[in-house]
Design an enzyme around this catalytic site. Structure first.
Site: not given
Ligand code: ADP
Ligand code: ZN
Length: 214
Positions: A13, A89, A128, A161, A172
């Site tokens: 993504k 999500r 990454r 990260r 995750r």
């Molecule tokens: P990735 O898609 O690589 O897991 P993101 O940067 O999108 O990483 O998200 C990192 C973390 O931020 C998630 O594991 C969660 O803890 C939090 N997060 C991000 N977007 C959301 C969301 N829409 N709802 C709840 N938690 C979120």
């Protein structure tokens, strides 16, 4: 163009978001980035968010949805088109997003689902590195920076990260399968679902996207 990017962590993504920003000039709404900005501020809320992200758990629907809603209310940049990356999500977030978009009169064109093989996902995420300053993505073996630890684009410091370690990645993925995968159906029912192969490397992905948009 107005799109939602769907798929597990590491499905590509972020790379696709880079292409959509460069080539199609879409505004990037990444809830992960927005939450990491909040952590940087060093507030009590930021500390709470950090604890959840480090575990691989989701932040509350209320908080994340409010962040997104604020962008749709106040960010004029979204008029040129937007991509939502990492939101929605959960089923609740997907329903609330429908309402936000209806109110903003900026309805979605489609949701783009990407998936990739689990071993590839693990390699991508553990290798990454991210630029602290501009957010550019690198990879220790697939896309190493010219100078170790330094961003090619802006000279910023590269970091890993806190959630890009094997244990948190497993958590995750579990959260993804339980909470996020079901919302693919939400967009299928609206006849807005499209797919791209997340196993592709960025250049091929960009090509597949261009072909899909024709
Ligand atoms: P990735 O898609 O690589 O897991 P993101 O940067 O999108 O990483 O998200 C990192 C973390 O931020 C998630 O594991 C969660 O803890 C939090 N997060 C991000 N977007 C959301 C969301 N829409 N709802 C709840 N938690 C979120
Ligand atoms: Zn940079």
């Amino acid at each position: 163009m107005r799109v939602v990017l769907l798929g597990p962590p590491g499905a590509g993504k972020g790379s696709l978001a880079g292409v959509l920003k460069e080539k199609y000039h879409l505004a990037h709404i990444s809830t992960g980035d927005m939450l990491r900005e909040e952590i940087k501020k060093g507030t009590p809320l930021g500390a709470e968010i950090k604890a959840l992200i480090t575990k691989g758990a989701l932040v509350s629907d209320e908080l994340v949805t409010k962040l997104v809603e604020q962008r749709f209310l106040h960010d004029p940049d979204l008029k040129k088109g937007y991509m939502l990356d990492g939101f929605p999500r959960t089923a609740k977030q997907a329903r609330d997003l429908d309402a936000i978009l209806a109110k903003a009169q900026m309805p979605l064109d489609f949701a783009l689902n990407m998936d990739a093989d689990p071993d590839l996902i693990l390699k991508r995420l553990t290798g990454r590195r991210v630029c602290r300053k501009c957010g550019a993505l690198f990879h220790m073996t697939n896309k190493p920076p010219l100078k170790n630890g330094v961003c090619d684009l802006c000279g910023g410091e590269l970091y890993q990260r806190t959630d890009d370690n094997e244990e948190t990645i497993k958590a995750r993925m579990q959260v993804y399968h339980e909470s996020t995968q079901p919302i693919i159906d939400h967009y299928a029912k609206q006849h807005k679902l499209k797919k791209l192969d997340g196993n592709l490397e960025t250049a091929d992905l960009a090509q597949a996207l261009a072909a899909m948009l024709k």
